[in-house]
Write a protein that holds these residues in place. Structure first.
Motif, PDB file in Angstrom:
ATOM      1  N   ARG A 145       0.855  -1.190   0.000  1.00 45.32           N
ATOM      2  CA  ARG A 145       0.000   0.000   0.000  1.00 45.32           C
ATOM      3  C   ARG A 145       0.891   1.239   0.000  1.00 45.32           C
ATOM      4  N   ILE A 146       0.622   2.153  -0.921  1.00 40.43           N
ATOM      5  CA  ILE A 146       1.427   3.355  -1.076  1.00 40.43           C
ATOM      6  C   ILE A 146       0.573   4.577  -0.767  1.00 40.43           C
ATOM      7  N   ALA A 147       1.127   5.492   0.014  1.00 41.73           N
ATOM      8  CA  ALA A 147       0.403   6.699   0.395  1.00 41.73           C
ATOM      9  C   ALA A 147      -0.002   7.484  -0.852  1.00 41.73           C
ATOM     10  N   MET A 148      -1.214   7.997  -0.861  1.00 37.97           N
ATOM     11  CA  MET A 148      -1.778   8.628  -2.047  1.00 37.97           C
ATOM     12  C   MET A 148      -1.153   9.994  -2.357  1.00 37.97           C
ATOM     13  N   LEU A 149      -1.031  10.860  -1.353  1.00 39.07           N
ATOM     14  CA  LEU A 149      -0.679  12.254  -1.605  1.00 39.07           C
ATOM     15  C   LEU A 149       0.810  12.553  -1.582  1.00 39.07           C
ATOM     16  N   ILE A 153       3.123   7.870  -7.671  1.00 38.86           N
ATOM     17  CA  ILE A 153       2.103   7.011  -8.275  1.00 38.86           C
ATOM     18  C   ILE A 153       0.701   7.389  -7.800  1.00 38.86           C
ATOM     19  N   GLY A 154       0.585   7.810  -6.532  1.00 38.16           N
ATOM     20  CA  GLY A 154      -0.701   8.258  -6.017  1.00 38.16           C
ATOM     21  C   GLY A 154      -1.113   9.592  -6.617  1.00 38.16           C
ATOM     22  N   ARG A 155      -0.170  10.497  -6.724  1.00 37.05           N
ATOM     23  CA  ARG A 155      -0.456  11.808  -7.305  1.00 37.05           C
ATOM     24  C   ARG A 155      -0.869  11.696  -8.767  1.00 37.05           C
ATOM     25  N   VAL A 193      -0.313  20.394  -5.442  1.00 36.93           N
ATOM     26  CA  VAL A 193       0.232  19.140  -5.969  1.00 36.93           C
ATOM     27  C   VAL A 193      -0.502  18.719  -7.241  1.00 36.93           C
ATOM     28  N   LEU A 194      -1.814  18.806  -7.229  1.00 37.16           N
ATOM     29  CA  LEU A 194      -2.596  18.395  -8.398  1.00 37.16           C
ATOM     30  C   LEU A 194      -2.358  19.322  -9.583  1.00 37.16           C
ATOM     31  N   ALA A 219       5.797   9.257 -12.286  1.00 35.43           N
ATOM     32  CA  ALA A 219       4.652   8.381 -12.545  1.00 35.43           C
ATOM     33  C   ALA A 219       3.695   9.018 -13.542  1.00 35.43           C
ATOM     34  N   PHE A 220       3.111   8.164 -14.371  1.00 30.14           N
ATOM     35  CA  PHE A 220       2.101   8.574 -15.332  1.00 30.14           C
ATOM     36  C   PHE A 220       0.802   7.836 -15.044  1.00 30.14           C
ATOM     37  N   PRO A 221      -0.339   8.467 -15.327  1.00 26.39           N
ATOM     38  CA  PRO A 221      -1.614   7.761 -15.165  1.00 26.39           C
ATOM     39  C   PRO A 221      -1.823   6.743 -16.278  1.00 26.39           C
TER      40      PRO A 221
END
Length: 275
Positions: A145-149, A153-155, A193-194, A219-221
């Motif tokens: 599990r990786i923190a989102m913010l 990868i979460g960003r 961040v977004l 990271a890319f979506p």
């Protein structure tokens, strides 16, 4: 490597300690190079006494899940472990599109990649090239599990997912009473961040994960019908690869891989929803 938080909800049933310990040994063995290790190493990794580890290993050996190596000094995972996973059915687009694409691009990227999808306010690693990459510092990341913010990868996913998914995820995170919740409640930080991720076209992380100050990630979506269904990263060592090389060399390479997976997932969705 990644920020791991949260524990399973309390159960009405008591834990079977022997089973939990056996699984801990299997997980530790799985994370070692080649899926092979000795009693002393496994005891250190699991925090269990060496006698307990030895007894668990011998039980697993009798069940056919591990076998002896080097005249019994080492233990290795057997094919029977893989057989246990045969009943698992993953997301079709990950198994059929992402996994082979990641393997094919590894020689060009060299550094390891993770592909993750959102779950409960975290990104869960579903596929990875860490075990195959010679530059990886971590051998087993699937299921992490990786923190989102605070992760690239979460960003990447959060910046490009649907508005409804974004708000639902942020609402879930804001309810937390820990540091993760505090970050999610900082609307100025989240907005910045977004915006930066969208302006750049990809997400970055420069040593912001706990205990990973030396790690950089981009990271890319992975997109389907305009919205992110997951994300893929590239994990590098900051003291080895300068920022200029990351942006000039690795960003274009990872973009190509992300687009290939997105196109493949889209084509697959025309024959059935891959999500």
């Amino acid at each position: 490597m990644y920020l791991l938080t949260g524990k399973p909800e309390d159960s009405a049933y008591k834990e079977v300690r022997g089973l939990s310990r056996g699984l801990a040994v299997l997980r530790a063995l799985n994370g070692m190079p080649g899926g092979m290790g000795g009693v002393v190493e496994l005891a250190r990794l699991t925090g269990l006494h060496r006698t307990t580890v030895k007894r668990l290993l011998e039980t697993l050996r009798q069940e056919g899940l591990v076998h002896h190596k080097d005249d019994g000094a080492q233990y290795a995972l057997s094919f029977e472990v893989r057989r246990l996973a045969e009943g698992y059915v993953g997301a079709d687009w990950i198994d059929r599109i992402a996994s082979p694409a990641m393997a094919a691009h590894l020689s060009a990227l060299s550094w390891p990649s993770d592909l993750a999808t959102p779950d409960g306010g975290f990104m869960i690693v579903r596929e990875s090239t860490h075990r195959a990459s010679l530059l990886s510092q971590h051998r087993a990341t699937i299921g992490t599990r990786i923190a989102m913010l605070t992760s690239a990868i979460g960003r990447a996913w959060l910046a490009y997912c649907s508005d409804e998914e974004r708000e639902a995820t942020l609402s879930l995170l804001r309810e937390r009473s820990d540091a993760i919740g505090a970050v999610a409640r900082d609307k100025a930080y989240v907005g910045r961040v977004l915006r930066e991720t969208r302006r750049r076209g990809y997400a970055v992380n420069k040593g912001e994960l706990a205990n990973e100050e030396s790690v950089a990630a981009i990271a890319f979506p992975i997109r389907l019908r305009g919205h992110a269904i997951g994300a893929i990263n590239l994990v590098l060592q900051r003291n080895v690869v300068p920022d200029r090389e990351i942006s000039s060399r690795y960003v274009p390479l990872l973009r190509i891989l992300a687009e290939e997976i997105s196109v493949g997932a889209t084509r697959l969705s025309q024959r059935g929803d891959p999500s």
